[in-house]
Design a protein around this motif. Sequence first.
Motif, PDB file in Angstrom:
ATOM      1  N   TYR A  87      11.657  -6.500  -5.619  1.00 28.57           N
ATOM      2  CA  TYR A  87      10.946  -7.436  -6.483  1.00 28.57           C
ATOM      3  C   TYR A  87       9.499  -6.962  -6.615  1.00 28.57           C
ATOM      4  CZ  TYR A  87      15.023 -10.422  -5.564  1.00 28.57           C
ATOM      5  OH  TYR A  87      16.294 -10.932  -5.451  1.00 28.57           O
ATOM      6  N   SER A  88       9.339  -5.931  -7.429  1.00 31.74           N
ATOM      7  CA  SER A  88       8.060  -5.219  -7.504  1.00 31.74           C
ATOM      8  C   SER A  88       6.921  -6.093  -8.010  1.00 31.74           C
ATOM      9  CB  SER A  88       8.209  -3.989  -8.398  1.00 31.74           C
ATOM     10  OG  SER A  88       8.731  -4.361  -9.667  1.00 31.74           O
ATOM     11  N   SER A  89       7.200  -6.982  -8.964  1.00 28.52           N
ATOM     12  CA  SER A  89       6.130  -7.812  -9.511  1.00 28.52           C
ATOM     13  C   SER A  89       5.648  -8.844  -8.507  1.00 28.52           C
ATOM     14  CB  SER A  89       6.610  -8.503 -10.788  1.00 28.52           C
ATOM     15  OG  SER A  89       6.825  -7.552 -11.799  1.00 28.52           O
ATOM     16  N   LEU A  90       6.559  -9.364  -7.703  1.00 30.29           N
ATOM     17  CA  LEU A  90       6.149 -10.299  -6.655  1.00 30.29           C
ATOM     18  C   LEU A  90       5.418  -9.551  -5.537  1.00 30.29           C
ATOM     19  CD1 LEU A  90       9.332 -12.561  -6.408  1.00 30.29           C
ATOM     20  CD2 LEU A  90       7.301 -12.845  -7.839  1.00 30.29           C
ATOM     21  N   ALA A  91       5.908  -8.360  -5.212  1.00 32.61           N
ATOM     22  CA  ALA A  91       5.247  -7.557  -4.182  1.00 32.61           C
ATOM     23  C   ALA A  91       3.857  -7.116  -4.629  1.00 32.61           C
ATOM     24  CB  ALA A  91       6.095  -6.331  -3.849  1.00 32.61           C
ATOM     25  N   ALA A  92       3.631  -7.054  -5.946  1.00 33.42           N
ATOM     26  CA  ALA A  92       2.335  -6.601  -6.464  1.00 33.42           C
ATOM     27  C   ALA A  92       1.265  -7.672  -6.405  1.00 33.42           C
ATOM     28  CB  ALA A  92       2.496  -6.127  -7.909  1.00 33.42           C
ATOM     29  N   LEU A  93       1.635  -8.936  -6.251  1.00 37.36           N
ATOM     30  CA  LEU A  93       0.658 -10.023  -6.331  1.00 37.36           C
ATOM     31  C   LEU A  93      -0.523  -9.863  -5.368  1.00 37.36           C
ATOM     32  CD1 LEU A  93       3.023 -13.090  -6.884  1.00 37.36           C
ATOM     33  CD2 LEU A  93       1.526 -11.996  -8.556  1.00 37.36           C
ATOM     34  N   PRO A  94      -0.294  -9.494  -4.097  1.00 30.47           N
ATOM     35  CA  PRO A  94      -1.461  -9.317  -3.211  1.00 30.47           C
ATOM     36  C   PRO A  94      -2.386  -8.190  -3.663  1.00 30.47           C
ATOM     37  CG  PRO A  94       0.555  -9.532  -1.930  1.00 30.47           C
ATOM     38  CD  PRO A  94       0.969  -9.348  -3.361  1.00 30.47           C
ATOM     39  N   TYR A  95      -1.815  -7.182  -4.353  1.00 32.39           N
ATOM     40  CA  TYR A  95      -2.643  -6.074  -4.845  1.00 32.39           C
ATOM     41  C   TYR A  95      -3.404  -6.465  -6.113  1.00 32.39           C
ATOM     42  CZ  TYR A  95       0.294  -3.253  -1.732  1.00 32.39           C
ATOM     43  OH  TYR A  95       0.954  -2.734  -0.640  1.00 32.39           O
ATOM     44  N   LEU A  96      -2.842  -7.383  -6.875  1.00 32.95           N
ATOM     45  CA  LEU A  96      -3.475  -7.785  -8.126  1.00 32.95           C
ATOM     46  C   LEU A  96      -4.484  -8.911  -7.940  1.00 32.95           C
ATOM     47  CD1 LEU A  96      -0.331  -7.792 -10.467  1.00 32.95           C
ATOM     48  CD2 LEU A  96      -2.041  -5.990 -10.206  1.00 32.95           C
ATOM     49  N   TYR A  97      -4.178  -9.825  -7.006  1.00 33.47           N
ATOM     50  CA  TYR A  97      -5.004 -11.021  -6.875  1.00 33.47           C
ATOM     51  C   TYR A  97      -5.448 -11.332  -5.451  1.00 33.47           C
ATOM     52  CZ  TYR A  97      -2.806 -11.903 -11.429  1.00 33.47           C
ATOM     53  OH  TYR A  97      -2.344 -11.793 -12.709  1.00 33.47           O
ATOM     54  N   GLY A  98      -4.840 -10.688  -4.470  1.00 30.70           N
ATOM     55  CA  GLY A  98      -5.047 -11.119  -3.099  1.00 30.70           C
ATOM     56  C   GLY A  98      -5.812 -10.137  -2.231  1.00 30.70           C
ATOM     57  N   SER A  99      -5.450 -10.144  -0.970  1.00 31.80           N
ATOM     58  CA  SER A  99      -6.223  -9.416   0.038  1.00 31.80           C
ATOM     59  C   SER A  99      -6.107  -7.901  -0.083  1.00 31.80           C
ATOM     60  CB  SER A  99      -5.756  -9.844   1.438  1.00 31.80           C
ATOM     61  OG  SER A  99      -4.360  -9.567   1.600  1.00 31.80           O
ATOM     62  N   LEU A 100      -5.097  -7.389  -0.790  1.00 29.93           N
ATOM     63  CA  LEU A 100      -4.891  -5.943  -0.893  1.00 29.93           C
ATOM     64  C   LEU A 100      -5.438  -5.367  -2.190  1.00 29.93           C
ATOM     65  CD1 LEU A 100      -1.234  -5.729   0.496  1.00 29.93           C
ATOM     66  CD2 LEU A 100      -3.378  -5.388   1.731  1.00 29.93           C
ATOM     67  N   ILE A 101      -6.302  -6.104  -2.862  1.00 33.70           N
ATOM     68  CA  ILE A 101      -6.771  -5.701  -4.186  1.00 33.70           C
ATOM     69  C   ILE A 101      -7.476  -4.345  -4.171  1.00 33.70           C
ATOM     70  CG2 ILE A 101      -9.024  -6.865  -4.026  1.00 33.70           C
ATOM     71  CD1 ILE A 101      -8.544  -7.731  -6.993  1.00 33.70           C
ATOM     72  N   ASN A 102      -8.065  -3.977  -3.033  1.00 35.36           N
ATOM     73  CA  ASN A 102      -8.739  -2.681  -2.937  1.00 35.36           C
ATOM     74  C   ASN A 102      -7.835  -1.594  -2.357  1.00 35.36           C
ATOM     75  OD1 ASN A 102     -11.274  -3.502  -3.982  1.00 35.36           O
ATOM     76  ND2 ASN A 102     -11.745  -4.476  -2.022  1.00 35.36           N
ATOM     77  N   SER A 103      -6.549  -1.920  -2.195  1.00 35.29           N
ATOM     78  CA  SER A 103      -5.587  -0.941  -1.655  1.00 35.29           C
ATOM     79  C   SER A 103      -4.424  -0.742  -2.611  1.00 35.29           C
ATOM     80  CB  SER A 103      -5.057  -1.427  -0.300  1.00 35.29           C
ATOM     81  OG  SER A 103      -6.105  -1.694   0.605  1.00 35.29           O
ATOM     82  N   SER A 104      -4.668  -0.933  -3.907  1.00 35.68           N
ATOM     83  CA  SER A 104      -3.571  -0.959  -4.876  1.00 35.68           C
ATOM     84  C   SER A 104      -2.865   0.382  -5.010  1.00 35.68           C
ATOM     85  CB  SER A 104      -4.081  -1.402  -6.240  1.00 35.68           C
ATOM     86  OG  SER A 104      -5.181  -0.614  -6.647  1.00 35.68           O
TER      87      SER A 104
END
Length: 449
Positions: free
Chosen positions: A126-143
């Motif tokens: 579920y790539s789009s759900l897994a992407a949420l922390p990279y797009l909006y959350g704590s992993l935004i600087n680790s995309s």
Amino acid sequence: MGRATDAATVLLLLLFTLLPGRTTDARSAPRSIPLGCTGRRIHIRDLPPAFNLGLLSSCSDYAPFLEDFCHYLSDHGLGRPTRPGSVSWHRTDPLALEVLFHRRLLSYPCLSRDPSLADAVFLPYYSSLAALPYLYGSLINSSSSHGLDLFEFLTRDSPEVWRRHDGHDHFLVMARPAWDFSQDPEMDPPLWGTSFLEIPEFRNLTALTLESRTWPWQEHAIPYPTSFHPPDLAALDRWVSRVRLSPRTSLMLFAGGGGSIGSSPNVRRSIRLECEANATDAIDESYERVCNFVDCSNGICEHEPVLYMKPMLKASFCLQPPGDTPTRRSTFDGILAGCIPVFFEDQSARSQYGWHLTDDEFDEFSVTIPKEEVVFKGLKITDVLRKIPREKVEKMKEKVIELIPRIMYRKHESSAGLAAVKDAFDIAIESTLLRIKSRLEGLKIPSSQ
């Protein structure tokens, strides 16, 4: 997360894992592959829950959604019914397409337990759900790291499955535009999006996206899910009959946001100005008004299909201007309503959905008006549409109605009669298998026997 949400999530997980004779992976496949499956055999890769079902457990906390997203994951991605007792209409969110697709594949008749016998391997990630922390959350600087944990798993657990064709026979669904997964991994600081489709590890697999870019071979766009998921042929026939008999009292309709007065010149602003200027003018006895505008600003229409489907049923043409990206879910909502789409650039559909909306028939069901002519040269959309003879409009509408089965996702476990009608899922799977076969042949890689 409240107790009600916890219960809903647990129920969702149980529904996936307790389907009769099925799990979420290759173990759901029958022990013997039916006749007629040559070239169509798919192996569903067994992934840890962290890559799919585990992502659903935090659905009430998804950013940036203001409401509990769990509602839209119910019924295996169809979402809750639009009203009590509704069997065909759901509050479907495009982001749930990965869940919906996964569930449909569990019922696919040509599943293979043995990956070495499969013609393609599906990754239920579920790539789009897994992407949420990279797009909006704590992993935004680790995309740039999005997907690396998946690749590590694929090359560690049964590595021969991936290495057999170096991923060329693998495919997955990504319920977002490909632009959201195409950030340069070397970009510092990172811009919007993750780098999933740009990292070398995944450049061989086929990605089914809601919108593709023009150059990468591995992407192909498939239709946005609408809210219509009929369970049987009778439900589909009833809807098609309603669409065909619906009186078209407006020449054209625009359902969307943007383009407010005072914004910089763009095609949405031009549409709104033209629509508001002559909205109530009658053209002739055929139409009561020239233009109907449904303001969907701030996402108010997103999960309320009644707000735009009823007006679409009453319009001959539905305007589909690009927004943040070229494509729109509204394109498929309009087709579902028998409303002839009007595009303003090829990237909105013509160069996107070739499996479902073929190029050789495109002019039979749609109109294209270059946006530059509208925005900078003052071309009036109404002038273009008024010149189309009424007889041709009727033929185009019938062609649009013919497309309805192709662009809808029917309900899982639908009746045998409806299952015989190819829907968006069926066409996507058949085309993906042909694409993978062609790719392997082009690379001189033997396919499964």
